[in-house]
Motif scaffolding. Structure first.
Motif, PDB file in Angstrom:
ATOM      1  N   ALA A   1       0.269  -1.311   1.206  1.00 44.27           N
ATOM      2  CA  ALA A   1       0.575  -0.220   2.134  1.00 44.27           C
ATOM      3  C   ALA A   1       2.010  -0.307   2.628  1.00 44.27           C
ATOM      4  O   ALA A   1       2.519  -1.381   2.948  1.00 44.27           O
ATOM      5  N   ARG A   2       2.633   0.863   2.672  1.00 42.10           N
ATOM      6  CA  ARG A   2       3.951   1.054   3.262  1.00 42.10           C
ATOM      7  C   ARG A   2       3.870   2.332   4.083  1.00 42.10           C
ATOM      8  O   ARG A   2       2.888   3.045   4.019  1.00 42.10           O
ATOM      9  N   ARG A   3       4.892   2.637   4.808  1.00 43.61           N
ATOM     10  CA  ARG A   3       4.855   3.814   5.683  1.00 43.61           C
ATOM     11  C   ARG A   3       4.505   5.086   4.919  1.00 43.61           C
ATOM     12  O   ARG A   3       3.737   5.901   5.377  1.00 43.61           O
ATOM     13  N   ASP A   4       5.057   5.254   3.730  1.00 42.92           N
ATOM     14  CA  ASP A   4       4.873   6.492   2.973  1.00 42.92           C
ATOM     15  C   ASP A   4       3.646   6.487   2.061  1.00 42.92           C
ATOM     16  O   ASP A   4       3.446   7.421   1.290  1.00 42.92           O
ATOM     17  N   GLY A   5       2.838   5.445   2.111  1.00 41.18           N
ATOM     18  CA  GLY A   5       1.629   5.374   1.294  1.00 41.18           C
ATOM     19  C   GLY A   5       1.467   4.015   0.656  1.00 41.18           C
ATOM     20  O   GLY A   5       2.173   3.069   0.996  1.00 41.18           O
ATOM     21  N   MET A   6       0.549   3.934  -0.277  1.00 40.14           N
ATOM     22  CA  MET A   6       0.289   2.671  -0.957  1.00 40.14           C
ATOM     23  C   MET A   6       0.999   2.675  -2.298  1.00 40.14           C
ATOM     24  O   MET A   6       1.038   3.691  -2.993  1.00 40.14           O
ATOM     25  N   ARG A   7       1.557   1.525  -2.645  1.00 37.40           N
ATOM     26  CA  ARG A   7       2.270   1.382  -3.913  1.00 37.40           C
ATOM     27  C   ARG A   7       1.713   0.203  -4.685  1.00 37.40           C
ATOM     28  O   ARG A   7       1.226  -0.757  -4.115  1.00 37.40           O
ATOM     29  N   CYS A   8       1.843   0.292  -5.983  1.00 29.69           N
ATOM     30  CA  CYS A   8       1.393  -0.785  -6.871  1.00 29.69           C
ATOM     31  C   CYS A   8       2.199  -2.042  -6.584  1.00 29.69           C
ATOM     32  O   CYS A   8       3.406  -1.981  -6.315  1.00 29.69           O
ATOM     33  N   SER A   9       1.536  -3.197  -6.652  1.00 36.42           N
ATOM     34  CA  SER A   9       2.221  -4.472  -6.404  1.00 36.42           C
ATOM     35  C   SER A   9       3.116  -4.896  -7.563  1.00 36.42           C
ATOM     36  O   SER A   9       3.905  -5.820  -7.419  1.00 36.42           O
ATOM     37  N   ASP A  10       3.021  -4.218  -8.698  1.00 38.59           N
ATOM     38  CA  ASP A  10       3.888  -4.491  -9.842  1.00 38.59           C
ATOM     39  C   ASP A  10       5.191  -3.705  -9.643  1.00 38.59           C
ATOM     40  O   ASP A  10       5.177  -2.476  -9.652  1.00 38.59           O
ATOM     41  N   PRO A  11       6.325  -4.394  -9.458  1.00 36.17           N
ATOM     42  CA  PRO A  11       7.583  -3.691  -9.200  1.00 36.17           C
ATOM     43  C   PRO A  11       8.005  -2.734 -10.321  1.00 36.17           C
ATOM     44  O   PRO A  11       8.766  -1.805 -10.080  1.00 36.17           O
ATOM     45  N   SER A  12       7.519  -2.941 -11.528  1.00 33.59           N
ATOM     46  CA  SER A  12       7.897  -2.057 -12.635  1.00 33.59           C
ATOM     47  C   SER A  12       7.044  -0.793 -12.689  1.00 33.59           C
ATOM     48  O   SER A  12       7.299   0.094 -13.492  1.00 33.59           O
ATOM     49  N   CYS A  13       6.040  -0.694 -11.828  1.00 31.77           N
ATOM     50  CA  CYS A  13       5.137   0.451 -11.817  1.00 31.77           C
ATOM     51  C   CYS A  13       5.501   1.377 -10.663  1.00 31.77           C
ATOM     52  O   CYS A  13       5.755   0.916  -9.551  1.00 31.77           O
ATOM     53  N   ASN A  14       5.490   2.675 -10.901  1.00 38.48           N
ATOM     54  CA  ASN A  14       5.841   3.626  -9.847  1.00 38.48           C
ATOM     55  C   ASN A  14       4.621   4.342  -9.269  1.00 38.48           C
ATOM     56  O   ASN A  14       4.759   5.369  -8.608  1.00 38.48           O
ATOM     57  N   TYR A  15       3.414   3.793  -9.479  1.00 35.82           N
ATOM     58  CA  TYR A  15       2.202   4.438  -8.962  1.00 35.82           C
ATOM     59  C   TYR A  15       2.208   4.423  -7.441  1.00 35.82           C
ATOM     60  O   TYR A  15       2.504   3.407  -6.814  1.00 35.82           O
ATOM     61  N   ARG A  16       1.867   5.574  -6.871  1.00 33.60           N
ATOM     62  CA  ARG A  16       1.746   5.706  -5.419  1.00 33.60           C
ATOM     63  C   ARG A  16       0.457   6.435  -5.084  1.00 33.60           C
ATOM     64  O   ARG A  16      -0.021   7.261  -5.854  1.00 33.60           O
ATOM     65  N   GLN A  17      -0.062   6.119  -3.933  1.00 30.74           N
ATOM     66  CA  GLN A  17      -1.273   6.768  -3.422  1.00 30.74           C
ATOM     67  C   GLN A  17      -1.022   7.034  -1.941  1.00 30.74           C
ATOM     68  O   GLN A  17      -0.626   6.123  -1.222  1.00 30.74           O
ATOM     69  N   ASN A  18      -1.232   8.269  -1.491  1.00 29.89           N
ATOM     70  CA  ASN A  18      -0.898   8.600  -0.106  1.00 29.89           C
ATOM     71  C   ASN A  18      -2.096   8.575   0.831  1.00 29.89           C
ATOM     72  O   ASN A  18      -2.023   9.082   1.936  1.00 29.89           O
ATOM     73  N   TRP A  19      -3.192   7.973   0.429  1.00 29.60           N
ATOM     74  CA  TRP A  19      -4.373   7.902   1.280  1.00 29.60           C
ATOM     75  C   TRP A  19      -4.963   6.497   1.248  1.00 29.60           C
ATOM     76  O   TRP A  19      -4.706   5.713   0.335  1.00 29.60           O
ATOM     77  N   ALA A  20      -5.738   6.218   2.275  1.00 31.87           N
ATOM     78  CA  ALA A  20      -6.536   4.987   2.358  1.00 31.87           C
ATOM     79  C   ALA A  20      -7.813   5.364   3.095  1.00 31.87           C
ATOM     80  O   ALA A  20      -7.913   6.452   3.678  1.00 31.87           O
ATOM     81  N   LEU A  21      -8.780   4.497   3.069  1.00 28.27           N
ATOM     82  CA  LEU A  21     -10.012   4.736   3.816  1.00 28.27           C
ATOM     83  C   LEU A  21      -9.780   4.348   5.272  1.00 28.27           C
ATOM     84  O   LEU A  21      -9.161   3.312   5.553  1.00 28.27           O
ATOM     85  N   GLY A  22     -10.267   5.173   6.174  1.00 24.45           N
ATOM     86  CA  GLY A  22     -10.017   4.976   7.598  1.00 24.45           C
ATOM     87  C   GLY A  22     -10.397   3.606   8.109  1.00 24.45           C
ATOM     88  O   GLY A  22      -9.679   3.017   8.916  1.00 24.45           O
ATOM     89  N   HIS A  23     -11.515   3.061   7.633  1.00 28.53           N
ATOM     90  CA  HIS A  23     -11.938   1.746   8.132  1.00 28.53           C
ATOM     91  C   HIS A  23     -10.966   0.638   7.733  1.00 28.53           C
ATOM     92  O   HIS A  23     -10.910  -0.399   8.369  1.00 28.53           O
ATOM     93  N   MET A  24     -10.164   0.877   6.688  1.00 32.12           N
ATOM     94  CA  MET A  24      -9.176  -0.115   6.274  1.00 32.12           C
ATOM     95  C   MET A  24      -8.056  -0.262   7.307  1.00 32.12           C
ATOM     96  O   MET A  24      -7.450  -1.316   7.415  1.00 32.12           O
ATOM     97  N   ALA A  25      -7.792   0.799   8.050  1.00 32.16           N
ATOM     98  CA  ALA A  25      -6.705   0.805   9.021  1.00 32.16           C
ATOM     99  C   ALA A  25      -7.148   0.370  10.410  1.00 32.16           C
ATOM    100  O   ALA A  25      -6.332   0.308  11.322  1.00 32.16           O
ATOM    101  N   ALA A  26      -8.419   0.072  10.576  1.00 29.70           N
ATOM    102  CA  ALA A  26      -8.925  -0.363  11.875  1.00 29.70           C
ATOM    103  C   ALA A  26      -8.488  -1.808  12.143  1.00 29.70           C
ATOM    104  O   ALA A  26      -8.488  -2.643  11.229  1.00 29.70           O
ATOM    105  N   PRO A  27      -8.091  -2.102  13.370  1.00 25.53           N
ATOM    106  CA  PRO A  27      -7.684  -3.477  13.694  1.00 25.53           C
ATOM    107  C   PRO A  27      -8.826  -4.469  13.430  1.00 25.53           C
ATOM    108  O   PRO A  27      -9.986  -4.170  13.659  1.00 25.53           O
ATOM    109  N   ARG A  28      -8.471  -5.632  12.917  1.00 26.60           N
ATOM    110  CA  ARG A  28      -9.452  -6.692  12.627  1.00 26.60           C
ATOM    111  C   ARG A  28      -9.644  -7.556  13.857  1.00 26.60           C
ATOM    112  O   ARG A  28      -8.694  -7.838  14.574  1.00 26.60           O
ATOM    113  N   GLU A  29     -10.858  -8.012  14.033  1.00 26.39           N
ATOM    114  CA  GLU A  29     -11.140  -8.935  15.134  1.00 26.39           C
ATOM    115  C   GLU A  29     -11.067 -10.351  14.601  1.00 26.39           C
ATOM    116  O   GLU A  29     -11.431 -10.610  13.463  1.00 26.39           O
ATOM    117  N   GLY A  30     -10.596 -11.257  15.440  1.00 28.31           N
ATOM    118  CA  GLY A  30     -10.579 -12.670  15.057  1.00 28.31           C
ATOM    119  C   GLY A  30      -9.318 -13.088  14.586  1.00 28.31           C
ATOM    120  O   GLY A  30      -8.488 -13.453  14.118  1.00 28.31           O
TER     121      GLY A  30
END
Length: 75
Positions: free
Chosen positions: A46-75
């Motif tokens: 995740a970055r401000r403008d969306g999610m990007r592939c962890s492979d630096p040679s790949c330009n895949y981007r995704q501009n969405w995530a599931l809401g529960h993924m962005a919820a603060p974690r406890e612990g």
């Protein structure tokens, strides 16, 4: 999908999404896994403008995530 959130994300959401991706048994992966990553499950970061592939040679981007993924974690 009702649980879907769209980028841009706040710094708190970015930290929560990346934390989720690190801890998840089945994190979101690059959709080009079969094409250019030769079967490797390359995770999305995740970055401000969306999610990007962890492979630096790949330009895949995704501009969405599931809401529960962005919820603060406890612990």
């Amino acid at each position: 999908m009702a649980d879907e959130i769209q980028a841009p994300w706040t710094p708190e959401q970015i930290r929560a999404i990346n934390s989720y991706q690190t801890a998840a048994e089945h994190p979101l992966i690059c959709s080009r896994t079969r094409d250019i990553h030769q079967g490797w499950h390359v995770v999305l970061i995740a970055r401000r403008d969306g999610m990007r592939c962890s492979d630096p040679s790949c330009n895949y981007r995704q501009n969405w995530a599931l809401g529960h993924m962005a919820a603060p974690r406890e612990g």
